[in-house]
Design a protein around this motif. Structure first.
Motif, PDB file in Angstrom:
ATOM      1  N   ARG A 239       4.170  -0.924   2.003  1.00  8.70           N
ATOM      2  CA  ARG A 239       2.668   0.107   2.346  1.00  8.70           C
ATOM      3  C   ARG A 239       3.126   1.274   1.990  1.00  8.70           C
ATOM      4  NH1 ARG A 239       2.061  -3.289   7.117  1.00  8.70           N
ATOM      5  NH2 ARG A 239       3.061  -1.767   8.570  1.00  8.70           N
ATOM      6  N   CYS A 240       4.343   1.766   2.333  1.00  7.16           N
ATOM      7  CA  CYS A 240       4.641   3.252   1.937  1.00  7.16           C
ATOM      8  C   CYS A 240       4.629   3.222   0.315  1.00  7.16           C
ATOM      9  CB  CYS A 240       6.016   3.371   2.435  1.00  7.16           C
ATOM     10  SG  CYS A 240       6.020   3.822   4.318  1.00  7.16           S
ATOM     11  N   LEU A 241       5.189   2.265  -0.229  1.00  9.66           N
ATOM     12  CA  LEU A 241       5.176   2.242  -1.729  1.00  9.66           C
ATOM     13  C   LEU A 241       3.792   2.648  -2.362  1.00  9.66           C
ATOM     14  CD1 LEU A 241       7.664  -0.224  -3.040  1.00  9.66           C
ATOM     15  CD2 LEU A 241       8.018   2.102  -3.070  1.00  9.66           C
ATOM     16  N   PRO A 247       2.110   4.826 -11.795  1.00  5.12           N
ATOM     17  CA  PRO A 247       2.546   4.155 -12.967  1.00  5.12           C
ATOM     18  C   PRO A 247       4.013   4.363 -13.472  1.00  5.12           C
ATOM     19  CG  PRO A 247       0.328   5.352 -13.140  1.00  5.12           C
ATOM     20  CD  PRO A 247       0.897   5.925 -11.689  1.00  5.12           C
ATOM     21  N   GLU A 248       4.417   5.837 -13.421  1.00  2.00           N
ATOM     22  CA  GLU A 248       5.841   5.992 -13.848  1.00  2.00           C
ATOM     23  C   GLU A 248       6.994   5.191 -12.991  1.00  2.00           C
ATOM     24  OE1 GLU A 248       4.899   8.945 -10.754  1.00  2.00           O
ATOM     25  OE2 GLU A 248       3.636   7.913 -12.352  1.00  2.00           O
ATOM     26  N   ASP A 249       6.519   4.986 -11.815  1.00  2.00           N
ATOM     27  CA  ASP A 249       7.489   4.296 -10.698  1.00  2.00           C
ATOM     28  C   ASP A 249       7.519   2.818 -11.262  1.00  2.00           C
ATOM     29  OD1 ASP A 249       8.353   6.660  -9.658  1.00  2.00           O
ATOM     30  OD2 ASP A 249       6.491   6.244  -8.695  1.00  2.00           O
ATOM     31  N   ARG A 250       6.858   2.064 -12.036  1.00  2.00           N
ATOM     32  CA  ARG A 250       6.946   0.696 -12.059  1.00  2.00           C
ATOM     33  C   ARG A 250       8.196   0.256 -12.673  1.00  2.00           C
ATOM     34  NH1 ARG A 250       4.999  -3.256 -15.938  1.00  2.00           N
ATOM     35  NH2 ARG A 250       4.351  -5.277 -14.707  1.00  2.00           N
ATOM     36  N   PRO A 251       8.822   0.747 -13.666  1.00  2.00           N
ATOM     37  CA  PRO A 251      10.197   0.318 -14.201  1.00  2.00           C
ATOM     38  C   PRO A 251      11.094   0.168 -12.851  1.00  2.00           C
ATOM     39  CG  PRO A 251       9.120   1.512 -15.816  1.00  2.00           C
ATOM     40  CD  PRO A 251       8.260   1.835 -14.304  1.00  2.00           C
ATOM     41  N   GLU A 252      11.288   1.094 -12.120  1.00  2.00           N
ATOM     42  CA  GLU A 252      12.295   1.290 -11.056  1.00  2.00           C
ATOM     43  C   GLU A 252      11.668  -0.099  -9.851  1.00  2.00           C
ATOM     44  OE1 GLU A 252      13.875   4.455  -7.479  1.00  2.00           O
ATOM     45  OE2 GLU A 252      12.399   4.939  -9.043  1.00  2.00           O
ATOM     46  N   ARG A 265      14.495  -5.229  -2.670  1.00  2.00           N
ATOM     47  CA  ARG A 265      14.165  -6.206  -3.167  1.00  2.00           C
ATOM     48  C   ARG A 265      13.006  -6.904  -2.580  1.00  2.00           C
ATOM     49  NH1 ARG A 265      17.628 -11.379  -5.899  1.00  2.00           N
ATOM     50  NH2 ARG A 265      16.094 -11.959  -7.505  1.00  2.00           N
ATOM     51  N   CYS A 266      13.230  -7.052  -1.072  1.00  2.00           N
ATOM     52  CA  CYS A 266      12.034  -7.580  -0.455  1.00  2.00           C
ATOM     53  C   CYS A 266      10.773  -6.579  -0.206  1.00  2.00           C
ATOM     54  CB  CYS A 266      12.531  -7.666   1.010  1.00  2.00           C
ATOM     55  SG  CYS A 266      13.778  -8.765   1.252  1.00  2.00           S
ATOM     56  N   THR A 267      10.916  -5.272  -0.481  1.00  2.00           N
ATOM     57  CA  THR A 267       9.987  -4.338  -0.194  1.00  2.00           C
ATOM     58  C   THR A 267       9.217  -4.371  -1.492  1.00  2.00           C
ATOM     59  OG1 THR A 267      11.118  -2.812   1.130  1.00  2.00           O
ATOM     60  CG2 THR A 267       9.253  -1.810  -0.285  1.00  2.00           C
ATOM     61  N   ALA A 268       9.857  -4.354  -2.833  1.00  2.00           N
ATOM     62  CA  ALA A 268       9.334  -4.379  -4.147  1.00  2.00           C
ATOM     63  C   ALA A 268       8.676  -5.505  -4.485  1.00  2.00           C
ATOM     64  CB  ALA A 268      10.498  -4.260  -5.230  1.00  2.00           C
ATOM     65  N   LEU A 269       8.976  -6.978  -3.946  1.00  2.00           N
ATOM     66  CA  LEU A 269       8.341  -8.110  -4.079  1.00  2.00           C
ATOM     67  C   LEU A 269       7.024  -7.923  -3.491  1.00  2.00           C
ATOM     68  CD1 LEU A 269      11.384 -10.581  -3.838  1.00  2.00           C
ATOM     69  CD2 LEU A 269       9.831 -10.175  -5.971  1.00  2.00           C
ATOM     70  N   ASN A 276      -1.105  -7.679  -7.098  1.00  2.00           N
ATOM     71  CA  ASN A 276      -1.312  -8.596  -8.290  1.00  2.00           C
ATOM     72  C   ASN A 276      -0.733  -8.116  -9.430  1.00  2.00           C
ATOM     73  OD1 ASN A 276      -2.628 -10.856  -6.629  1.00  2.00           O
ATOM     74  ND2 ASN A 276      -4.468  -9.518  -6.599  1.00  2.00           N
ATOM     75  N   ASP A 277       0.514  -7.592  -9.470  1.00  2.00           N
ATOM     76  CA  ASP A 277       1.178  -7.135 -10.819  1.00  2.00           C
ATOM     77  C   ASP A 277       1.247  -8.560 -11.700  1.00  2.00           C
ATOM     78  OD1 ASP A 277       3.848  -6.627 -12.369  1.00  2.00           O
ATOM     79  OD2 ASP A 277       3.128  -4.656 -11.767  1.00  2.00           O
ATOM     80  N   PRO A 278       1.176  -8.264 -12.960  1.00  2.00           N
ATOM     81  CA  PRO A 278       1.281  -9.445 -13.638  1.00  2.00           C
ATOM     82  C   PRO A 278       2.743 -10.197 -13.894  1.00  2.00           C
ATOM     83  CG  PRO A 278       1.118  -7.302 -14.957  1.00  2.00           C
ATOM     84  CD  PRO A 278       0.642  -7.067 -13.805  1.00  2.00           C
ATOM     85  N   ASP A 279       3.762  -9.155 -13.439  1.00  2.00           N
ATOM     86  CA  ASP A 279       5.122  -9.994 -13.134  1.00  2.00           C
ATOM     87  C   ASP A 279       5.510 -10.347 -11.968  1.00  2.00           C
ATOM     88  OD1 ASP A 279       5.747  -9.387 -16.055  1.00  2.00           O
ATOM     89  OD2 ASP A 279       6.242  -7.321 -15.670  1.00  2.00           O
TER      90      ASP A 279
END
Length: 472
Positions: A239-241, A247-252, A265-269, A276-279
């Motif tokens: 939720r903090c993310l 948009p510039e943080d998506r690669p990280e 990893r858990c947070t990013a997933l 609903n990210d395409p990846d």
């Protein structure tokens, strides 16, 4: 608390442990001594898998009334020496709750037993909460001095008293004691109330966790620090993310979802799935393949939260996987699938029962799904779950699904459900049970007149026995 040992479902003890309506019906026709022995066993050895959410107390209290049961065994249990050695509320909580209901039905012996235990018992706070709902002012005032005597007058004791006042589930006794004419009582209680209020204010003024201006990296580090302290923080971190990532943080974030430490990893997933990210789906599948147990659980949970058509389509391909992701896919189809997914949901239901038994956690969602989709051929499996599960909540879900799939339900299980321990199950029965059985009519009238019955159940009963329903 040890995992309860549940007797076979075909025995009187097994029926009562499960809280099934048939337990009451069988107990009323069994020899009284045998019925009371089984009832006492249940109350003194709590049979619930989750004692904090499953209902049994009203169910057992009603049976004590029907059997005119004595409370000697409960008294011995409460005042046993083990009460001092085992301070877990689960040892005495069910017995105290049963006494509370009996007191509300006018059993004076139950009220006196609660008063005595509140004065000297280890789980006195639970007993006091029961009395707060049922006892008169005079009875509660008599407990003020025994309860306050539990707390020393040094700073440590006063702090413990303040915590007890602050955390009390029912505040009535403490408010009564704050106005007690005995100055020694009122002064201590008022001081404890003020300290508790100040403690709350301090916690609100000193929040822990993320602050405005945090970076994505800082959020990931906070989540990992939580794991190292034994706290799972990836859900609030995700939720903090949402607040700090651009948009510039998506690669990280994608990199963290592929190969970051467990917290990141858990947070990013979770963040990617919620957005609903395409990846997201590919990353979830990868995490289930090569992640740690914590990462796999987080990935599966993130997948089940998704509501996109892409996720449902992927679930149709994953449902046959023999891993947690396959089980999650079955649950997703149960929640979001259409009629064409009925066979897949039924297959997942059968596989879960075959592989994990009638108490498998995954069954909750699958059972709901069979009812939602109206899978008629699932009725035999649902009946098996209904009979065998030790979870009264799962049994209630099975009853709801049977009402939607099994034509025999109104004349069958719906009748016994009128005596079930869960109010939601009694409500289902009140709406569906056939009234050709005299027992059904009598029980509907009893539920309608019982002040302890839940309003939803009584509303359902009135819909069956109102003036426009002369058949009853």
């Amino acid at each position: 608390m040890f995992e309860p040992v549940i007797a076979p479902s075909g025995t009187l003890l097994g029926l009562l442990q499960r809280g099934r309506g048939d337990g009451t019906l069988h107990a009323l026709t069994a020899p009284r001594a045998e019925a009371l022995a089984a009832l006492n066993h249940c109350v003194l050895s709590d049979p619930r898998h989750d004692w904090q959410v499953e209902n049994r107390s009203l169910y057992y209290a009603r049976l004590y009334l029907d059997l005119s049961g004595e409370l000697d065994e409960i008294e011995r249990h409460l005042f046993d020496a083990e009460d001092v050695l085992d301070t877990c509320e689960s040892r005495t909580g069910l017995a105290l709750a049963v006494l509370g209901h009996l007191a509300s039905y006018g059993r004076r012996d139950a009220l006196e037993l609660l008063r005595a235990y509140a004065a000297v018992g280890t789980s006195w706070a639970w007993a006091l909460d029961e009395l707060a709902l049922r006892d008169d002012d005079e009875g509660l005032r008599a407990l003020a001095e025994p309860v306050l005597a539990r707390f020393t007058t040094d700073p440590e004791g006063e702090a413990e008293l303040a915590a007890a006042v602050r955390d009390a589930f029912e505040p009535r006794p403490w408010r009564l004691w704050a106005d007690d004419p005995r100055e020694s009582v009122a002064t201590r209680v008022r001081a404890a109330q003020e300290t508790g209020c100040f403690d709350r204010w301090q916690r609100q003024m000193r929040p822990s966790g993320p602050r405005p201006g945090w970076s994505v990296k800082a959020v990931f580090e906070w989540a990992q620090q939580g794991i190292e302290r034994g706290a799972v923080l990836h859900v609030p971190a995700a939720r903090c993310l949402t607040a700090v990532a651009g948009p510039e943080d998506r690669p990280e974030i994608l990199a963290a979802a592929r190969s970051g430490d467990d917290g990141a990893r858990c947070t990013a997933l979770r963040y990617l799935a919620d957005g609903n990210d395409p990846d997201a789906l590919a990353l979830i599948e990868g995490a289930v393949t090569d992640g740690t147990t914590m990462v796999v659980e987080a990935a599966v949970d993130a997948f089940e939260r998704m509501r996109s058509m892409a996720a449902v389509d992927r679930a149709r391909g994953w449902v046959h996987r023999p891993d947690p992701l396959g089980a999650a896919a079955g649950r997703m189809l149960a929640c979001l699938g259409g009629a064409k997914d009925s066979d897949l949901v039924l297959g997942a239901l059968r596989e879960a029962v075959r592989g994990e038994g009638p108490d498998a956690p995954t069954l909750w969602t699958l059972v709901d799904g069979t009812g939602r989709l109206g899978i008629v051929c699932a009725a035999p499996v649902l009946r098996h779950i209904y009979r065998e599960t030790a979870s009264s909540h799962l049994r209630g879900r099975a009853a709801r699904a049977l009402a939607a799939t099994d034509p025999s339900f109104p004349a069958g299980f719906a009748v016994e459900c009128l005596w079930d321990c869960e109010e939601t199950t009694r409500e289902i029965a009140a709406r569906h049970a056939e009234t050709g059985d005299a027992r059904v009519v009598d029980q509907l009238r009893r539920l309608a007149a019982d002040p302890a019955e839940e309003a939803e159940v009584q509303t359902a009963v009135r819909s069956r026995i109102g003036p426009d329903m002369p058949a009853v």
